[in-house]
Design an enzyme around this catalytic site. Structure first.
Site, PDB file in Angstrom:
ATOM      1  N   SER A  71       0.757  -1.089   0.142  1.00 52.51           N
ATOM      2  CA  SER A  71       0.035  -0.118  -0.071  1.00 52.51           C
ATOM      3  C   SER A  71       1.045   1.218   0.052  1.00 52.51           C
ATOM      4  CB  SER A  71      -0.935  -0.084   1.273  1.00 52.51           C
ATOM      5  OG  SER A  71      -0.307  -0.035   2.303  1.00 52.51           O
ATOM      6  N   CYS A  78       2.064  -6.334   1.243  1.00 54.19           N
ATOM      7  CA  CYS A  78       1.147  -5.654   2.328  1.00 54.19           C
ATOM      8  C   CYS A  78       0.368  -6.732   3.174  1.00 54.19           C
ATOM      9  CB  CYS A  78       0.349  -4.752   1.450  1.00 54.19           C
ATOM     10  SG  CYS A  78      -1.190  -4.381   2.452  1.00 54.19           S
TER      11      CYS A  78
HETATM   12  N1  DGL Z   1       1.179  -2.339   4.512  1.00 53.28           N
HETATM   13  C1  DGL Z   1       0.023  -2.431   5.474  1.00 53.28           C
HETATM   14  C2  DGL Z   1       0.138  -3.610   5.983  1.00 53.28           C
HETATM   15  O1  DGL Z   1       0.912  -4.652   5.889  1.00 53.28           O
HETATM   16  C3  DGL Z   1       0.025  -1.217   6.517  1.00 53.28           C
HETATM   17  C4  DGL Z   1      -0.315   0.126   6.090  1.00 53.28           C
HETATM   18  C5  DGL Z   1      -1.787   0.512   5.593  1.00 53.28           C
HETATM   19  O2  DGL Z   1      -2.549   0.140   6.369  1.00 53.28           O
HETATM   20  O3  DGL Z   1      -1.854   0.429   4.330  1.00 53.28           O
HETATM   21  O4  DGL Z   1      -1.159  -4.167   6.386  1.00 53.28           O
END
Ligand code: DGL
Length: 280
Positions: free
Chosen positions: A14, A76
């Site tokens: 993300s 992510c």
């Molecule tokens: N990259 C997201 C995760 O690992 C964390 C940041 C977001 O909420 O987009 O869930």
């Protein structure tokens, strides 16, 4: 002619957080080229509905596949938690998410059979770590809790800051009771806050950072599919973002542990012409 084994590994997140996963992939597989996409225009995913995260993740995956990749890593946690089956069905390239490798590592690590999972609201609500743990190690008791404030604290660089410790204690002080001996850091950002998390849960609890298990899963999959790069040339490392790159560069270099050069801003909105890169 170069074979498929020379194609890069595509990694998306993300935003910035997936760079903690990319960092371990670079360490474990230094010969492999990589393309990273951070969807910085639409971050965070952790507070969004599964339907929206699915749509964004499919856009990201298609962008990377169009550029030519041999394997996709969904770095992510939130996207891995809700969209992995859809991506596996939709794409012609193999896909590795972070949930199963992290759950496997935790299942191997726990002695007490009580495992904690922390992550974004989306990841925790999806129950995906719990399902994976119960499949791999039936009978595992799972404690779970969203820890949304960890994301901005990690981006702020407050890994050892008293505020991070206070927040970690608030989220986790009663969490390690009941025999929990293993805690899955189920969010890309949380490895940055290990010093505070460790203090809050105590040194006896093993922290599982999915990134290491993901790199192992990628190496195994490439090997099985005969797609491991022979390392006969320097690896290429490309970075794309969907918003202006300044913040990504500043925070990202800390997360990646290396300089980031030539970040390109792209518009991956499916209603606009694809792959228009603005070089920054
Ligand atoms: N990259 C997201 C995760 O690992 C964390 C940041 C977001 O909420 O987009 O869930």
């Amino acid at each position: 002619m170069m074979g498929q084994d020379h194609l890069p590994i595509g990694v998306f997140d993300s935003g910035i957080g997936g760079l903690t996963v990319l960092r371990v992939i670079h360490q474990a597989l230094p010969a492999e080229s990589t393309i990273y996409l951070g969807d910085t225009a639409r971050v965070p995913y952790g507070t969004k509905s599964p339907e929206v995260v699915t749509r964004y993740a499919l856009n990201n995956a298609r962008f990377l596949v169009e550029r030519g990749i041999k394997l996709l890593v969904v770095a992510c946690n939130t996207a891995s938690a809700v969209v992995l089956p859809a991506l596996e069905e939709e794409l012609d390239v193999p896909v590795v998410g972070v949930i199963r490798p992290g759950a496997r590592k935790a299942a191997e690590t726990t002695r007490s059979g009580v495992v904690g999972v922390i992550g974004t609201e989306g990841t925790i609500m999806s129950g995906s770590y719990e399902r994976a743990l119960l499949e791999i190690r039936p009978g595992t008791r799972v404690h779970k809790r969203p820890c949304p404030l960890f994301v901005p604290l990690a981006e702020e660089g407050w890994e050892n800051h008293p505020v991070s410790l206070t927040v970690a204690q608030e989220y986790l002080h009663d969490f390690a009771s009941g025999g929990m001996d293993t805690l899955i850091l189920g969010c890309t950002h949380y490895p940055v806050l290990i010093p505070a998390i460790e203090k809050a849960v105590g040194a006896k609890v093993a922290l599982v950072d999915s990134a290491t298990s993901v790199a192992e899963a990628v190496a195994q999959k490439l090997g099985r599919l005969d797609l491991t790069c022979p390392g006969d040339g320097p690896p290429v490392r490309e970075f794309f973002v969907t918003d202006v790159p300044q913040r990504f560069q500043a925070v990202g270099e800390r997360f990646l542990g290396a300089r980031i050069f030539g970040i390109k801003q792209v518009d991956i909105d499916p209603h606009k012409p694809p792959n228009q890169a603005v070089y920054c």
